[in-house]
Design an enzyme around this catalytic site. Structure first.
Site, PDB file in Angstrom:
ATOM      1  N   GLU A 165       0.774  -1.135  -0.075  1.00 16.00           N
ATOM      2  CA  GLU A 165       0.001  -0.054   0.011  1.00 16.00           C
ATOM      3  C   GLU A 165       0.792   1.092   0.023  1.00 16.00           C
ATOM      4  O   GLU A 165       0.498   2.241  -0.803  1.00 16.00           O
ATOM      5  CB  GLU A 165      -0.971   0.068   0.974  1.00 16.00           C
ATOM      6  CG  GLU A 165      -1.597   1.574   1.367  1.00 16.00           C
ATOM      7  CD  GLU A 165      -2.686   1.814   0.425  1.00 16.00           C
ATOM      8  OE1 GLU A 165      -3.268   2.797   0.439  1.00 16.00           O
ATOM      9  OE2 GLU A 165      -2.946   0.543  -0.765  1.00 16.00           O
ATOM     10  N   HIS A 218       2.461   1.617  -3.513  1.00 16.30           N
ATOM     11  CA  HIS A 218       1.496   2.290  -4.401  1.00 16.30           C
ATOM     12  C   HIS A 218       1.359   3.964  -4.140  1.00 16.30           C
ATOM     13  O   HIS A 218       1.131   4.453  -5.378  1.00 16.30           O
ATOM     14  CB  HIS A 218       0.245   1.652  -4.214  1.00 16.30           C
ATOM     15  CG  HIS A 218      -0.886   1.870  -5.216  1.00 16.30           C
ATOM     16  ND1 HIS A 218      -0.550   1.946  -6.489  1.00 16.30           N
ATOM     17  CD2 HIS A 218      -2.299   2.205  -5.272  1.00 16.30           C
ATOM     18  CE1 HIS A 218      -1.733   2.310  -7.260  1.00 16.30           C
ATOM     19  NE2 HIS A 218      -2.610   2.445  -6.375  1.00 16.30           N
ATOM     20  N   HIS A 278     -12.213   2.821 -10.157  1.00 16.27           N
ATOM     21  CA  HIS A 278     -10.965   3.290  -9.768  1.00 16.27           C
ATOM     22  C   HIS A 278      -9.800   2.930 -10.777  1.00 16.27           C
ATOM     23  O   HIS A 278      -9.308   3.931 -11.336  1.00 16.27           O
ATOM     24  CB  HIS A 278     -10.389   2.818  -8.461  1.00 16.27           C
ATOM     25  CG  HIS A 278      -8.992   3.461  -7.689  1.00 16.27           C
ATOM     26  ND1 HIS A 278      -8.066   2.841  -7.823  1.00 16.27           N
ATOM     27  CD2 HIS A 278      -8.955   4.719  -7.387  1.00 16.27           C
ATOM     28  CE1 HIS A 278      -6.987   3.526  -7.115  1.00 16.27           C
ATOM     29  NE2 HIS A 278      -7.490   4.637  -6.792  1.00 16.27           N
ATOM     30  N   HIS A 324     -18.333 -11.026 -17.013  1.00 20.98           N
ATOM     31  CA  HIS A 324     -16.745 -10.426 -17.466  1.00 20.98           C
ATOM     32  C   HIS A 324     -16.231 -11.312 -18.638  1.00 20.98           C
ATOM     33  O   HIS A 324     -15.850 -10.996 -19.626  1.00 20.98           O
ATOM     34  CB  HIS A 324     -15.874 -10.546 -16.387  1.00 20.98           C
ATOM     35  CG  HIS A 324     -14.569 -10.027 -16.888  1.00 20.98           C
ATOM     36  ND1 HIS A 324     -14.114  -8.784 -17.360  1.00 20.98           N
ATOM     37  CD2 HIS A 324     -13.374 -10.585 -16.762  1.00 20.98           C
ATOM     38  CE1 HIS A 324     -12.942  -8.774 -17.759  1.00 20.98           C
ATOM     39  NE2 HIS A 324     -12.346  -9.873 -17.180  1.00 20.98           N
ATOM     40  N   HIS A 369      -2.457 -10.048 -16.782  1.00 25.83           N
ATOM     41  CA  HIS A 369      -3.733  -9.979 -17.333  1.00 25.83           C
ATOM     42  C   HIS A 369      -4.196  -8.220 -17.201  1.00 25.83           C
ATOM     43  O   HIS A 369      -4.780  -7.625 -18.355  1.00 25.83           O
ATOM     44  CB  HIS A 369      -4.685 -10.420 -16.297  1.00 25.83           C
ATOM     45  CG  HIS A 369      -6.421 -10.603 -16.853  1.00 25.83           C
ATOM     46  ND1 HIS A 369      -6.774 -11.263 -18.040  1.00 25.83           N
ATOM     47  CD2 HIS A 369      -7.447 -10.128 -16.533  1.00 25.83           C
ATOM     48  CE1 HIS A 369      -7.959 -11.215 -18.288  1.00 25.83           C
ATOM     49  NE2 HIS A 369      -8.306 -10.504 -17.351  1.00 25.83           N
TER      50      HIS A 369
END
Length: 303
Positions: A59, A62, A124, A214, A276
């Site tokens: 975290e 990031h 996001h 999806h 991905h």
């Protein structure tokens, strides 16, 4: 001298934005969103906490990369405006890149401080993706890639124009469904691929519907891009930027589908999951570049 410096700024900013995208996926995949507790910009009441766990490291990293990206995007936007502002797309892309990155930071902070619904959090990644695409296009404009491929003389028919716009907009929807899979922790609710498994004809709960929705969306975009690639190979061999561009787009979407399957087959291998996210980010950037080129092109009716 300034032009060379601007090129380096564009390359570095594009790379850092890509790291932000992959880092955001890593935070979600490892469930590290609350690695600093419900605090922002501090982490457990400190700038750097003493007791650091792996979720905290992810975290914090990031946040640091996102902060650096904000400064780089701001610098790139300002200098692009000043140096290549005569190009019609520059000012729009400069504003778009910074505003969407700022929006991404606000949503991330809000998610930490107050929490957010999964359907909101799924936005996001998509918001960051628009900022990345704008930065990528700015960098391509700085390098004058369109001129290297003689894109100024590009001629397309209306079919190619609307297919390109349509598949780009649709790809954004596919991105949202993929982000929703991650945020709702629906990645492994189906035990097999391409069907959900358990000998069920239809999904039996909301999470399986999200996962299979999806997959269906990804299947449609694969077929759509394959068809556009067929058109480019048949009619646009003489226009290299479209011919080779769509071959690259097809390769990326194929890798995207393969990576999606391997996520299931490897029981959510982290590296496969990050690949991905990487493939769809590169694909969306390429599709946005096609739109930029087509907006400059001449329209013709191909027989």
């Amino acid at each position: 001298m300034l032009n060379g410096w601007l090129k380096w700024l564009g390359v570095v900013t594009t790379f850092v934005m890509l790291v932000v995208l992959i880092g955001g996926a890593l935070v979600t995949k490892t469930d590290s969103g609350l690695g600093c507790g419900n605090e922002w910009p501090l982490c457990h009441g400190q700038i750097i906490p003493k007791n650091i766990e792996i979720e905290t490291i992810i975290e914090l990293s990031h946040r640091a990369v996102s902060g650096a990206a904000g400064l780089l995007v701001l610098a790139l936007s300002i200098f692009s405006w000043r140096c290549i502002g005569h190009k019609r797309e520059t000012k729009f892309l400069a504003v778009l890149a910074f505003l969407f990155l700022f929006a991404q930071a606000l949503i991330g902070a809000a998610a930490v401080l107050w929490g957010q619904n999964d359907f909101v959090l799924a936005l996001h990644f998509g918001i960051s993706l628009i900022s990345f695409a704008a930065v990528l296009l700015l960098t391509l404009l700085i390098f004058e890639v369109d001129q290297r491929f003689d894109a100024s003389s590009l001629v397309v028919d209306k079919r190619m124009k609307w297919h390109t716009i349509g598949v780009t907009l649709y790809s954004y929807g596919v991105v949202y469904t993929g982000a929703l899979v991650r945020h709702t922790k629906s990645s492994m609710v189906c035990s097999s691929w391409p069907l959900c498994g358990n000998n069920e004809l239809l999904p039996s709960n909301l999470y399986q519907w999200i996962q299979m929705g999806h997959r269906a969306a990804a299947g449609i975009i694969f077929i759509w891009i394959a068809y556009i690639t067929y058109i480019s190979v048949k009619y646009y061999k003489h226009q290299r930027v479209l011919y080779y561009g769509w071959l690259i787009a097809f390769t990326l979407v194929l890798l995207q589908v393969i990576a999606g399957a391997f996520i299931i087959w490897t029981n959510l291998n982290l590296y496969v999951a990050l690949a991905h996210a990487l493939f769809i980010s590169c694909l969306f950037g390429l599709l946005c570049y096609f739109i930029l080129l087509i907006s400059r092109s001449k329209i013709n009716t191909l027989k």
